[in-house]
Design an enzyme around this catalytic site. Sequence first.
Site, PDB file in Angstrom:
ATOM      1  N   GLU A  63     -11.879  -5.029  -5.059  1.00 41.30           N
ATOM      2  CA  GLU A  63     -12.191  -3.414  -4.651  1.00 41.30           C
ATOM      3  C   GLU A  63     -12.042  -2.398  -5.262  1.00 41.30           C
ATOM      4  O   GLU A  63     -12.384  -1.762  -5.782  1.00 41.30           O
ATOM      5  CB  GLU A  63     -12.353  -3.329  -3.274  1.00 41.30           C
ATOM      6  N   HIS A 107       3.265   3.510  -8.888  1.00 40.39           N
ATOM      7  CA  HIS A 107       3.080   2.302  -9.187  1.00 40.39           C
ATOM      8  C   HIS A 107       4.027   1.542 -10.663  1.00 40.39           C
ATOM      9  O   HIS A 107       4.652   0.580  -9.486  1.00 40.39           O
ATOM     10  CB  HIS A 107       1.305   2.154 -10.459  1.00 40.39           C
ATOM     11  N   ASP A 115       0.539  -0.961  -0.144  1.00 42.18           N
ATOM     12  CA  ASP A 115       0.172   0.100  -0.202  1.00 42.18           C
ATOM     13  C   ASP A 115       0.652   1.173   0.027  1.00 42.18           C
ATOM     14  O   ASP A 115       1.908   1.446   0.666  1.00 42.18           O
ATOM     15  CB  ASP A 115      -0.913  -0.022   1.459  1.00 42.18           C
ATOM     16  N   GLY A 116      -0.144   2.118  -0.566  1.00 50.80           N
ATOM     17  CA  GLY A 116       0.519   3.932  -0.666  1.00 50.80           C
ATOM     18  C   GLY A 116       1.559   4.065  -1.850  1.00 50.80           C
ATOM     19  O   GLY A 116       2.748   5.119  -2.161  1.00 50.80           O
ATOM     20  N   LEU A 135      11.200 -20.193  -5.025  1.00 49.11           N
ATOM     21  CA  LEU A 135      10.086 -19.320  -4.457  1.00 49.11           C
ATOM     22  C   LEU A 135       8.866 -19.542  -5.216  1.00 49.11           C
ATOM     23  O   LEU A 135       8.942 -19.601  -6.438  1.00 49.11           O
ATOM     24  CB  LEU A 135       9.886 -17.800  -4.700  1.00 49.11           C
TER      25      LEU A 135
HETATM   26  C1  FPP Z   1      -2.027  -0.276  -3.329  1.00 47.02           C
HETATM   27  O1  FPP Z   1      -1.415   1.551  -3.060  1.00 47.02           O
HETATM   28  C2  FPP Z   1      -1.091  -0.362  -3.979  1.00 47.02           C
HETATM   29  C3  FPP Z   1      -1.874  -1.050  -5.719  1.00 47.02           C
HETATM   30  C4  FPP Z   1      -3.499  -1.492  -5.719  1.00 47.02           C
HETATM   31  C5  FPP Z   1      -1.526  -1.423  -6.818  1.00 47.02           C
HETATM   32  C6  FPP Z   1      -0.500  -2.399  -6.280  1.00 47.02           C
HETATM   33  C7  FPP Z   1       0.537  -2.736  -7.964  1.00 47.02           C
HETATM   34  C8  FPP Z   1       1.791  -2.828  -8.044  1.00 47.02           C
HETATM   35  C9  FPP Z   1       2.746  -2.083  -7.197  1.00 47.02           C
HETATM   36  C10 FPP Z   1       2.727  -2.810  -9.372  1.00 47.02           C
HETATM   37  C11 FPP Z   1       2.310  -3.674 -10.084  1.00 47.02           C
HETATM   38  C12 FPP Z   1       2.580  -5.224  -9.553  1.00 47.02           C
HETATM   39  C13 FPP Z   1       3.577  -6.181  -9.458  1.00 47.02           C
HETATM   40  C14 FPP Z   1       3.261  -7.863  -9.034  1.00 47.02           C
HETATM   41  C15 FPP Z   1       4.416  -5.679 -11.118  1.00 47.02           C
HETATM   42  P1  FPP Z   1      -2.103   2.614  -3.269  1.00 47.02           P
HETATM   43  O2  FPP Z   1      -2.618   3.106  -5.017  1.00 47.02           O
HETATM   44  O3  FPP Z   1      -3.908   1.875  -3.148  1.00 47.02           O
HETATM   45  O4  FPP Z   1      -2.168   3.480  -2.362  1.00 47.02           O
HETATM   46  P2  FPP Z   1      -3.006   4.825  -1.788  1.00 47.02           P
HETATM   47  O5  FPP Z   1      -2.811   4.016  -0.765  1.00 47.02           O
HETATM   48  O6  FPP Z   1      -1.323   6.165  -1.365  1.00 47.02           O
HETATM   49  O7  FPP Z   1      -3.628   5.847  -2.936  1.00 47.02           O
END
Ligand code: FPP
Length: 274
Positions: free
Chosen positions: A77, A47, A30-31, A141
Site C-alpha cells: 500500500e 524516516h 509506524d509513526g 539474527l
Molecule cells: C511508517 O511511518 C514507516 C514507513 C512506511 C517506513 C519505515 C521505514 C524506515 C523506518 C526506514 C528504512 C528502513 C530500514 C529497514 C532501513 P509513517 O510514515 O506511516 O508514519 P505516520 O503514520 O506517522 O504517517
Amino acid sequence: MTVAVGNDKRLQDELKRSGNIPTHIAIIMDGNGRWAKKRGLPRIAGHNEGVESVRDTVEACGQLGVKYLTLYAFSTENWKRPKDEVSMLMRLLMRALRDETDKLYQNNVRVRVIGDIQSLPQEVQSELADAIEKTKLNTGLNLFLALSYSGRWDVTTAIRKIADDVMRGTLSPESIDEPIVSAYLSTKDVPDPDLLIRTGGEVRISNFLLWQLAYSEIYISSLFWPEFRRTEIYAAIADYQHRERRFGMVSEQVQSSGHKPSTVTQFLKNVSRL
Ligand code: FPP
C-alpha cells in the site's frame, strides 16, 4: 531512553533470566511521519530518524539471542504515497543497506527479504542482493526486511503456486494442509512470530503477516517509531514474558506442558527507573 553500556548488559541478562526470549519478533514500524510533523520537520526526517531505531533494535535483538526479526519496512500500500516520499524512502533504504551491511556482517546478522522484490527499483534490488549474498553464511539474527510486502500478496502468491503445482500434478488437493500452505508462503522455514510489536499507537495489523500472526502476542506502543529504542524492545519482551500463550487450549494444559509465568515486574520497574 538511553542506557549506559553496563546497565544495558545488566538489563539484557535480567531479561534472559526472567523468561523466554521470543524466537521471532515482527514489527510494524509506524509513526515516522507524525514524529517529524510534531517537530515541524519534513516526513523524510522521521524516516531518517527511524533508521536509528532500526539499527538499535537489530543490535539489541541480536544481543538477546532473538533468531528472527521481521520489519515491515515498505508495504504494498505504501506505493500509493506521494512519488517524492516513495523515491526518498527507496534512496534511504539503499543508503542504509550500503552503510550497514558490513556492520551487520560483523555482528553475524543474516539479511533476508520478503515481498514483491521485482517491483522495487533496480538499484534497490541490487543493493539487497549484495547484502543477502554477503551475509548468507551468518548464523545469528535473521533480519527479514518486508519490502513491497502485504499479507494478502503473500497468500495470493502462495495460492497461485499451489494451483500451479496441482495443475502439473506434483501436488494433490487432498494433501493440502496447514503446514503445506505455510511452506508456500514467503516465510517458509521461518517459525511464526511469537510477538508482534506495533508503534505509533494504532491497533491494527495493516495487511502484515496475516497467516503467520494467527497466534502471535500483540504489543502496541504509543511511541512513534523514531522514539522506539532498545529499552522499549526490552519492555515489549518483558510484557510478552507475562503472557500465557494457550494456542486454543485451557490454562491448565499449558501450565502442565511446562509454561512458567515469568517474574519480570521488577525488571519493568528497573527499565522505567533508568
Ligand atoms: C511508517 O511511518 C514507516 C514507513 C512506511 C517506513 C519505515 C521505514 C524506515 C523506518 C526506514 C528504512 C528502513 C530500514 C529497514 C532501513 P509513517 O510514515 O506511516 O508514519 P505516520 O503514520 O506517522 O504517517
